[in-house]
Design a protein around this motif. Structure first.
Motif, PDB file in Angstrom:
ATOM      1  N   LEU A 231       0.857  -1.189   0.000  1.00 53.68           N
ATOM      2  CA  LEU A 231       0.000   0.000   0.000  1.00 53.68           C
ATOM      3  C   LEU A 231       0.888   1.232   0.000  1.00 53.68           C
ATOM      4  N   MET A 232       0.680   2.101  -0.978  1.00 53.12           N
ATOM      5  CA  MET A 232       1.532   3.282  -1.101  1.00 53.12           C
ATOM      6  C   MET A 232       0.682   4.541  -1.259  1.00 53.12           C
ATOM      7  N   ALA A 233       1.293   5.680  -0.949  1.00 52.68           N
ATOM      8  CA  ALA A 233       0.592   6.951  -1.111  1.00 52.68           C
ATOM      9  C   ALA A 233       0.706   7.466  -2.540  1.00 52.68           C
TER      10      ALA A 233
ATOM     11  N   PHE B  70      -2.859   0.729  -9.825  1.00 54.41           N
ATOM     12  CA  PHE B  70      -4.175   0.400  -9.266  1.00 54.41           C
ATOM     13  C   PHE B  70      -4.477   1.345  -8.103  1.00 54.41           C
ATOM     14  N   GLU B  71      -5.691   1.871  -8.127  1.00 55.44           N
ATOM     15  CA  GLU B  71      -6.102   2.824  -7.089  1.00 55.44           C
ATOM     16  C   GLU B  71      -7.050   2.139  -6.108  1.00 55.44           C
ATOM     17  N   ILE B  72      -6.868   2.458  -4.824  1.00 61.14           N
ATOM     18  CA  ILE B  72      -7.666   1.832  -3.758  1.00 61.14           C
ATOM     19  C   ILE B  72      -8.401   2.896  -2.962  1.00 61.14           C
ATOM     20  N   GLU B  73      -9.635   2.616  -2.606  1.00 61.71           N
ATOM     21  CA  GLU B  73     -10.345   3.438  -1.614  1.00 61.71           C
ATOM     22  C   GLU B  73      -9.688   3.178  -0.267  1.00 61.71           C
ATOM     23  N   TYR B  74      -9.092   4.202   0.319  1.00 66.52           N
ATOM     24  CA  TYR B  74      -8.366   3.995   1.579  1.00 66.52           C
ATOM     25  C   TYR B  74      -8.949   4.914   2.656  1.00 66.52           C
ATOM     26  N   PHE B  75      -9.920   4.395   3.413  1.00 63.15           N
ATOM     27  CA  PHE B  75     -10.639   5.204   4.407  1.00 63.15           C
ATOM     28  C   PHE B  75     -11.165   6.469   3.717  1.00 63.15           C
TER      29      PHE B  75
ATOM     30  N   ALA C 276      -5.260   5.185  -1.899  1.00 57.58           N
ATOM     31  CA  ALA C 276      -3.922   4.583  -1.836  1.00 57.58           C
ATOM     32  C   ALA C 276      -3.682   3.904  -3.176  1.00 57.58           C
TER      33      ALA C 276
ATOM     34  N   LEU D 269      -1.517   0.540  -5.243  1.00 65.30           N
ATOM     35  CA  LEU D 269      -0.810  -0.732  -5.052  1.00 65.30           C
ATOM     36  C   LEU D 269       0.605  -0.614  -5.605  1.00 65.30           C
TER      37      LEU D 269
ATOM     38  N   GLU E 216     -11.282  -1.955  -1.523  1.00 66.88           N
ATOM     39  CA  GLU E 216     -11.820  -2.070  -2.883  1.00 66.88           C
ATOM     40  C   GLU E 216     -10.878  -1.380  -3.867  1.00 66.88           C
TER      41      GLU E 216
ATOM     42  N   GLU F 246      -2.007  -3.435   6.735  1.00 66.76           N
ATOM     43  CA  GLU F 246      -1.247  -4.405   5.936  1.00 66.76           C
ATOM     44  C   GLU F 246      -0.289  -5.125   6.863  1.00 66.76           C
TER      45      GLU F 246
ATOM     46  N   LEU G   7       0.423   6.106   5.357  1.00 67.86           N
ATOM     47  CA  LEU G   7       0.823   5.491   4.078  1.00 67.86           C
ATOM     48  C   LEU G   7       2.223   5.946   3.671  1.00 67.86           C
TER      49      LEU G   7
END
Lengths: 442, 442
Positions: A166-168, A178-183, A187, A189, B179, B228, B440
């Motif tokens: 998980l990266m900023a 790839f983009e993630i919903e992070y709270f 974030a 990948l 997600e 993580e 992050l």
């Protein structure tokens, strides 16, 4: 545990009572005698049982005979019985006469895949596909290969890392992220452990390695790309140039191939028809520009506007290395700065070239390695030169502002190495569960 | 490579020419003599240089003296000079007289963290925090621990897997799921390798392991949770019950702790003040219901409506195990079905209990293990019982429809084991780069 004997260990045992467990590969349900071929993770075995006289009234044999007749292919069973050595038995000269039979996991009668199913169909039913002995062997080879690499690293005092996935922000290009919903926020990948394995160098770790997943939102459908792959990474301090990285890389591959050949060489020959070669060192090294000329002289002009190779060029230079040096591996070195990321160190006195390499194995690229630029001012200039905003890279450039040794390393695709080692047509065959733009299941 | 000698190897060398490389830990820039304490990944060393008479005109010493005066703490340097054994030198009885000095990576003068910086501040500058010898030791211990586990597995014929972290649906609860935008659709990050390590059993792999990342969108900020984490997983076929899994688990921990103690025991004692205990087998086993009674008898009634433990209950039962059995580990077994996932096998004849366990180490849970339900009809009933839609789980239930052996396994949090082994207050100290709801970076 079920007290079972692995099938591969039966031949060395004396005749007598034994328990074996595995799945049903074939059944020959004859009038006088019933045969079952049982497979476990170590091999296959003939089970046999003379059919008792049928009951005069019902016309049926006994319960065990009925249960053998009712067996479905693929069912997992446990059998206790009498081991007997008999050289007339084609399958290994042994058989087990069934005493008791326990059906632990009964299979549906229809196997959804067959010998000639397409790779896509096979991947839909990967857990059945993996029962094929050559598929299981791929992952035994993977196990041995990785363990040999790690043993080399541990013996050479490397530290094992688990860098975050998980990266900023991006670790490589922003294009395949790839983009993630992070709270409440976002974030991304990790596309490679690049930044974080470098971070271990200013941290004073000296030498590190990691084998872990990397993610690329790459929409391509080639035989060598996946959206998730296992990346084999190492990074070391106090190097003079990429030559030091190549030396490490060679030694690791020799350790890995030697271990695989020693443990699985005979099986690889039996199941894949390949005699594995442990590579000799040093691997041939050809500067990229020279490699392109060699390929052109062979009649193939790489149809690219930039300085890079293409897959056919890689096949050609690999064929050249095989013909000229008798070697399955070749390092292409000194890539042009224009086609390398900003963090590859450039030649002293020639900004146009980098201290970097790609490693080609049997015609396909399996790895990129380089010396990293550790001088903050040069790193910022190189980032700007690539059109990047150094402020966005600040968290990374910070790693080098408080002292850093010279360093470099490589990243290598594990499934690609296995694919090319075993002459398989696709990394889909050497990945436990392949992930691509159209595939997230199972 | 820079031809350097690791500092730990200097004591055994004879006096004479040597090169050392590392970072500057302290400088004493005196009028007559200059001292530098140099640290590398193996130890620290005194560098010394008598200051030459200043130039009569400029009042300056020579270039090397100037460059030592200009050194900043944390800078990475390479020094060639003369090694001298001298028992008056407090730091190991050796020093190196500086001949040449090369500043490879100069540090900014202000170190942003200090001895007393908060953990959050230290994590902001993790690459500097990791230079502390006890932090580097954590990751050397991690390396040794993992390698011991993997060596056990390889020697016992396990296959190493890399299961995908990109999934089409949840592997555990839907509540803590990340997600991802996946081309035109959605994907989810694997919360555990649960489904895919089970898949290896119907695939006929027999015994498998994986050490890899797992992801939980868990908003909590405790000392033992992360979004993580590195999960240590094993799964084996042909078990009779969770007892077989616990036996494997114990043996692995003994192998890991024995290797860590042998290689790092003295350093752990020196830096953490802890004498590491290699656990004896069998670990104590206490059924959960009994454990709750024991804890209640000690005066702590777990304030939960369900059958589960809570962190204070875990500390209490761990204290009990320590007092009663002199053991740092305790298995709590036979968890109620109501607090276990649908895939844990229930007791034969008592639907209310499962063939499962948690492993508590020094007061905190580090692992969950279980026998899995492999009978398709029972698995579907149990899923329904949990309010799950078996159709959504079809890809997973399919694994068992074509034959499957009995099987079970465990998952264990690597950073938790290290935290509790070294009596550290948080997994933030034992994770290379911690990830939490607010973190992050870097």
């Amino acid at each position: 545990m079920t007290e079972r004997t692995l099938i591969k260990n039966l031949a060395a045992r004396e005749d007598g009572a034994v328990t074996v467990s595995g799945w049903v590969e074939t059944i020959r349900d004859q009038k006088k005698v019933q045969f079952v071929i049982l497979r476990d993770e170590s091999g296959s075995l003939q089970l046999v049982r003379p059919r008792p006289e049928p009951d005069a009234e019902t016309g049926k044999s006994d319960d065990i005979a009925e249960s053998i007749s009712a067996l479905t292919l693929g069912s997992f069973i446990s059998v206790s019985g009498e081991l007997k050595h008999d050289e007339r038995v084609k399958l290994g000269g042994i058989e087990v006469k069934i005493g008791t039979l326990d059906v632990v996991g009964k299979a549906l009668p229809e196997n959804p895949i067959a010998e000639d199913s397409s790779i896509d169909k096979r991947l839909d039913w990967r857990f059945l596909d993996l029962r094929r002995p050559e598929q299981a062997l791929v992952f035994r080879i993977q196990t041995t290969f990785e363990h040999a690499l790690r043993t080399y690293w541990v013996e050479h005092d490397f530290i094992e890392l688990h860098t975050p996935k998980l990266m900023a922000s991006a670790s490589e290009s922003k294009a395949e992220l790839f983009e993630i919903e992070y709270f409440e926020g976002k974030a991304y990948l990790s596309q490679s452990p690049q930044f974080f394995k470098q971070m271990a160098q200013p941290a004073g770790f000296g030498k590190i390695f990691e084998i872990g997943p990397a993610f690329r939102a790459d929409p391509s459908f080639t035989s060598r790309h996946a959206t998730e792959f296992t990346s084999v990474d190492a990074e070391i301090s106090w190097i003079d140039s990429h030559e030091d990285v190549m030396k490490l890389h060679e030694e690791l591959l020799v350790a890995g191939f030697a271990a695989v050949k020693a443990k699985h060489g005979a099986e690889i020959e039996a199941l894949f028809g390949i005699e594995l070669t442990v590579p000799s060192t040093p691997f041939p090294r050809i500067p990229l520009a020279e490699a392109k000329q060699i390929v052109a002289d062979r009649g193939y002009v790489v149809p690219r506007a930039d300085a890079d190779m293409d897959p056919e060029g890689e096949r050609q230079i690999s064929a050249y290395a095989k013909e000229t040096y008798g070697h399955e591996f070749v390092f292409l070195t000194d890539y042009a700065s224009s086609i390398r990321p900003f963090y590859h160190m450039r030649h002293e006195g020639d900004e146009g070239l980098t201290n970097s390499y790609d490693l080609i194995f049997n015609g396909t690229e399996i790895s990129t390695g380089a010396q990293r630029e550790h001088r903050v001012d040069v790193l910022i200039e190189n980032a700007k030169d690539k059109g990047l905003d150094p402020e966005e890279l600040d968290f990374y450039i910070d790693f080098f502002r408080y002292g850093v040794p010279s360093h470099g390393g490589f990243g290598m695709g594990l499934s690609r190495v296995l694919m090319l080692m075993l002459h398989l047509p696709s990394i889909r065959e050497t990945t436990y569960l392949f992930r691509g733009p159209n595939r997230l299941l199972p």
